[in-house]
Design a protein around this motif. Structure first.
Motif, PDB file in Angstrom:
ATOM      1  N   LYS A 167      -9.911   5.413   0.812  1.00 38.46           N
ATOM      2  CA  LYS A 167     -10.043   5.129   2.235  1.00 38.46           C
ATOM      3  C   LYS A 167      -8.665   5.163   2.903  1.00 38.46           C
ATOM      4  O   LYS A 167      -7.630   5.254   2.254  1.00 38.46           O
ATOM      5  N   VAL A 168      -8.666   5.028   4.224  1.00 39.11           N
ATOM      6  CA  VAL A 168      -7.435   5.166   4.998  1.00 39.11           C
ATOM      7  C   VAL A 168      -6.327   4.211   4.558  1.00 39.11           C
ATOM      8  O   VAL A 168      -5.198   4.649   4.286  1.00 39.11           O
ATOM      9  N   PRO A 169      -6.562   2.888   4.473  1.00 37.56           N
ATOM     10  CA  PRO A 169      -5.458   1.990   4.110  1.00 37.56           C
ATOM     11  C   PRO A 169      -4.821   2.334   2.764  1.00 37.56           C
ATOM     12  O   PRO A 169      -3.599   2.216   2.613  1.00 37.56           O
ATOM     13  N   HIS A 170      -5.633   2.757   1.823  1.00 35.69           N
ATOM     14  CA  HIS A 170      -5.098   3.113   0.508  1.00 35.69           C
ATOM     15  C   HIS A 170      -4.214   4.349   0.596  1.00 35.69           C
ATOM     16  O   HIS A 170      -3.111   4.384   0.029  1.00 35.69           O
ATOM     17  N   GLY A 171      -4.671   5.365   1.323  1.00 37.56           N
ATOM     18  CA  GLY A 171      -3.881   6.583   1.456  1.00 37.56           C
ATOM     19  C   GLY A 171      -2.569   6.345   2.184  1.00 37.56           C
ATOM     20  O   GLY A 171      -1.510   6.841   1.774  1.00 37.56           O
ATOM     21  N   VAL A 172      -2.625   5.571   3.264  1.00 44.04           N
ATOM     22  CA  VAL A 172      -1.414   5.258   4.017  1.00 44.04           C
ATOM     23  C   VAL A 172      -0.464   4.427   3.159  1.00 44.04           C
ATOM     24  O   VAL A 172       0.757   4.643   3.158  1.00 44.04           O
ATOM     25  N   ALA A 173      -1.019   3.478   2.406  1.00 46.21           N
ATOM     26  CA  ALA A 173      -0.181   2.612   1.570  1.00 46.21           C
ATOM     27  C   ALA A 173       0.517   3.390   0.463  1.00 46.21           C
ATOM     28  O   ALA A 173       1.678   3.118   0.140  1.00 46.21           O
ATOM     29  N   LYS A 174      -0.166   4.356  -0.124  1.00 48.10           N
ATOM     30  CA  LYS A 174       0.474   5.171  -1.168  1.00 48.10           C
ATOM     31  C   LYS A 174       1.668   5.928  -0.608  1.00 48.10           C
ATOM     32  O   LYS A 174       2.712   6.052  -1.261  1.00 48.10           O
ATOM     33  N   LEU A 175       1.524   6.407   0.625  1.00 46.10           N
ATOM     34  CA  LEU A 175       2.631   7.113   1.264  1.00 46.10           C
ATOM     35  C   LEU A 175       3.767   6.133   1.583  1.00 46.10           C
ATOM     36  O   LEU A 175       4.955   6.463   1.426  1.00 46.10           O
ATOM     37  N   ALA A 176       3.401   4.931   2.016  1.00 42.15           N
ATOM     38  CA  ALA A 176       4.417   3.914   2.296  1.00 42.15           C
ATOM     39  C   ALA A 176       5.174   3.542   1.027  1.00 42.15           C
ATOM     40  O   ALA A 176       6.406   3.374   1.046  1.00 42.15           O
ATOM     41  N   GLN A 177       4.466   3.426  -0.086  1.00 43.17           N
ATOM     42  CA  GLN A 177       5.115   3.101  -1.358  1.00 43.17           C
ATOM     43  C   GLN A 177       6.071   4.207  -1.783  1.00 43.17           C
ATOM     44  O   GLN A 177       7.136   3.946  -2.344  1.00 43.17           O
ATOM     45  N   LYS A 178       5.701   5.452  -1.510  1.00 42.62           N
ATOM     46  CA  LYS A 178       6.558   6.583  -1.858  1.00 42.62           C
ATOM     47  C   LYS A 178       7.929   6.442  -1.207  1.00 42.62           C
ATOM     48  O   LYS A 178       8.961   6.765  -1.821  1.00 42.62           O
ATOM     49  N   TYR A 179       7.944   5.947   0.036  1.00 38.28           N
ATOM     50  CA  TYR A 179       9.201   5.813   0.774  1.00 38.28           C
ATOM     51  C   TYR A 179       9.697   4.364   0.820  1.00 38.28           C
ATOM     52  O   TYR A 179      10.596   4.051   1.589  1.00 38.28           O
ATOM     53  N   LYS A 180       9.056   3.498  -0.008  1.00 40.08           N
ATOM     54  CA  LYS A 180       9.481   2.097  -0.132  1.00 40.08           C
ATOM     55  C   LYS A 180       9.487   1.382   1.217  1.00 40.08           C
ATOM     56  O   LYS A 180      10.434   0.669   1.577  1.00 40.08           O
ATOM     57  N   LYS A 181       8.406   1.571   1.967  1.00 44.19           N
ATOM     58  CA  LYS A 181       8.252   0.928   3.267  1.00 44.19           C
ATOM     59  C   LYS A 181       7.300  -0.264   3.150  1.00 44.19           C
ATOM     60  O   LYS A 181       6.235  -0.160   2.525  1.00 44.19           O
ATOM     61  N   PRO A 182       7.654  -1.420   3.745  1.00 43.90           N
ATOM     62  CA  PRO A 182       6.713  -2.548   3.753  1.00 43.90           C
ATOM     63  C   PRO A 182       5.493  -2.210   4.597  1.00 43.90           C
ATOM     64  O   PRO A 182       5.610  -1.562   5.645  1.00 43.90           O
ATOM     65  N   ILE A 183       4.318  -2.642   4.147  1.00 45.21           N
ATOM     66  CA  ILE A 183       3.089  -2.284   4.859  1.00 45.21           C
ATOM     67  C   ILE A 183       2.154  -3.481   4.944  1.00 45.21           C
ATOM     68  O   ILE A 183       1.968  -4.219   3.973  1.00 45.21           O
ATOM     69  N   ILE A 184       1.564  -3.651   6.122  1.00 40.33           N
ATOM     70  CA  ILE A 184       0.635  -4.743   6.393  1.00 40.33           C
ATOM     71  C   ILE A 184      -0.730  -4.153   6.716  1.00 40.33           C
ATOM     72  O   ILE A 184      -0.835  -3.181   7.469  1.00 40.33           O
ATOM     73  N   GLY A 185      -1.766  -4.742   6.152  1.00 43.31           N
ATOM     74  CA  GLY A 185      -3.131  -4.314   6.420  1.00 43.31           C
ATOM     75  C   GLY A 185      -3.876  -5.327   7.269  1.00 43.31           C
ATOM     76  O   GLY A 185      -3.885  -6.526   6.949  1.00 43.31           O
TER      77      GLY A 185
END
Length: 385
Positions: A305-323
Motif C-alpha cells: 500500500k501507499v504508506p509502505h511504498g513511501v516509507a521504503k523510499l524514505a528509508q533509502k534516503y534515511k528520511k524520518p517519516i510519520i504516518g
C-alpha cells in the motif's frame, strides 16, 4: 525546512490531494516559512489518475463506454509523455468500479468488464502504444472476458454458439478465438499497475478473496471460481503459458490475468508506478521530514500500500517519516518497522459515519499535523541545546 507530504486518499472521505493540503495547512500554522510539497499518492485503485495529474500536465480524453451493467457512461483517461513516449493512463475503476453500481445491484454474476476494453480500444485508436492500466476497486469478476470481447476476442458456449456481451459470460465460456483481436495491440506495451498478488482462481484467488465485497453469495463464489479455473485452462492452452502461476493474475476479478496473457502486459506494483510518474524520489532527496497516510493503517498497509511504498523510499534516503491515519492497529510493531511514528487523527470518539465526513477528516488532519509540528519543533529546539 523542507517537508514532503505523500499521502493516499482517506477512502470514503477525502482525496489524496485534499488530505495533503489539510496536512500542509497544519504544518504552516506552526512553521510558516516551511517549504511544503504535496505529492498525492495512490496504489492503482480509484483516484490514481487524479493523484498522478496533481503535479503534472496531461491530455484528458473523454470516451463513451459501458459500465458493468452495460449502461452507457462517459469516462476519461489521461495522456502524458513519459520517458519520451506518449503514454495513456487508464483507470479500471472509472469504467468497472464498484462505486458505479448501487449497493442493491452488486451481483458479480451480472457484471462485466466491457467498459475497460472500450477505454483501451479508444486509447489505441488515438495512437497510444504505451498503456498503463491501473487495477483496483473493480465491481467485476468475469476473468476479463468482457474486456477481451470489446477488443475483438470471441467466446463460445458448450453448444459452440457465440456469447453475447451482456452480463458476466465467464460461466458460459468453453471455447475462444482471437482471430479478430485489434491488430494494433501487437505494437502496444502494457503496464499493469496493481497491488494484488493473488492467483487467478482457487482459495486465494480473485473470487474467494475479493468476490464477497462485490456482492457474491457462497453459491456465486463456487460457480465463479470454477468458471475462472476453466477459463484459465483455456487461456493457458491457447497462449502456451499457465496463467494461474502468475502472481497478480487475480487482480480486479481476473482482469490482471487477461491483460497479462491476452495483451502481454507486465505487472508493476501500483505504488511504484505512481511514485515513478510523480517523480517522488526527486522530492524525497530534498526532504527533511516526510508525512504519509491513509484511512486505515493496518496489516494490509505492509502489503504494497501507499504508506509502505513511501516509507521504503524514505528509508533509502534515511528520511524520518510519520504516518497519519483515520485508524491504526493497536499492534504497531509491524507498522513501526517502516514508519518512525504512527498517529491516529481522531480527536474524539465519533460514530464512523461522522468521522469520515470530509470536513471532519480535513479538520482532524490539520489539527493533528499542527500538533505534530509543535512537538517536532520542540524536539528540534532541545536537540540544538
Amino acid at each position: 525546512m523542507n517537508l514532503l507530504i505523500a499521502s493516499d486518499s482517506y477512502k470514503g472521505s477525502v482525496s489524496a490531494y485534499d488530505a495533503g493540503e489539510a496536512i500542509k495547512k497544519g504544518i504552516l500554522q506552526v512553521i510558516p516559512d516551511a517549504d511544503v510539497t504535496n505529492v498525492p499518492m495512490a496504489d492503482g485503485g480509484e483516484g490514481t489518475i487524479d493523484a498522478i495529474l496533481a503535479n503534472r500536465d496531461a491530455r484528458i480524453h473523454e470516451v463513451n463506454v459501458h459500465d458493468p451493467l452495460m449502461n452507457k457512461i462517459s469516462v476519461t483517461y489521461a495522456g502524458i509523455t513519459h520517458q519520451g513516449k506518449d503514454t495513456a493512463i487508464i483507470e479500471c475503476a472509472r469504467s468497472t468500479g464498484l462505486p458505479l453500481i448501487p449497493e442493491e445491484q452488486r451481483n458479480p454474476m451480472l457484471l462485466n468488464s466491457h467498459g475497460l476494453g472500450e477505454q483501451i480500444l479508444d486509447a489505441v485508436k488515438q495512437g497510444y502504444q504505451h498503456l498503463i492500466i491501473t487495477l483496483g476497486g473493480s465491481a467485476t469478476n468475469d476473468g476479463g472476458v468482457g474486456m477481451l470481447q470489446a477488443l475483438g476476442w470471441t467466446f463460445y458456449n458448450n453448444k459452440d454458439e457465440e456469447l453475447p456481451t451482456q452480463g458476466n459470460q465467464v460461466a458460459n465460456v468453453y471455447r475462444m478465438s482471437d482471430d479478430h483481436r485489434l491488430p494494433a495491440l501487437d505494437s502496444c506495451q502494457v503496464t499493469i499497475a496493481s497491488d494484488v498478488t493473488n492467483p487467478f482462481h482457487g482459495t486465494n484467488g480473485a473470487t474467494y478473496v475479493f468476490g464477497p465485497q462485490k456482492g457474491a453469495t457462497p453459491a456465486h463464489l463456487e460457480t465463479l471460481d470454477q468458471s475462472l479455473e476453466r477459463l484459465a485452462s483455456l487461456l493457458s492452452k491457447h497462449y502456451g503459458e499457465n496463467i494461474q502461476t502468475k502472481p497478480g493474475s487475480g487482480a480486479a476479478g481476473g482482469l490482471g490475468g487477461a491483460l497479462y496473457i491476452g495483451l502481454q502486459g507486465t505487472f508493476e506494483a501500483g505504488i511504484d508506478v505512481v511514485m515513478d510518474l510523480t517523480k517522488l524520489e526527486d522530492h524525497m532527496k530534498h526532504a527533511d521530514l516526510v508525512l504519509t497516510g491513509e484511512g486505515s493503517l493496518d496489516q494490509q498497509s505492509v502489503m504494497g500500500k501507499v504508506p509502505h511504498g513511501v516509507a521504503k523510499l524514505a528509508q533509502k534516503y534515511k528520511k524520518p517519516i510519520i504516518g497519519l491515519a483515520g485508524r491504526h492497529d493497536l499492534e504497531l510493531e509491524q507498522l513501526n518497522r517502516f514508519l518512525d511514528v504512527v498517529m491516529s487523527i481522531q480527536t474524539e470518539a465519533r460514530p464512523i459515519e461522522q468521522a469520515i465526513q470530509p470536513d471532519v477528516t480535513r479538520k482532524q488532519l490539520t489539527v493533528t499535523s499542527e500538533q505534530l509540528m509543535r512537538l517536532y519543533r520542540l524536539g528540534s529546539a532541545h536537540s540544538d541545546d
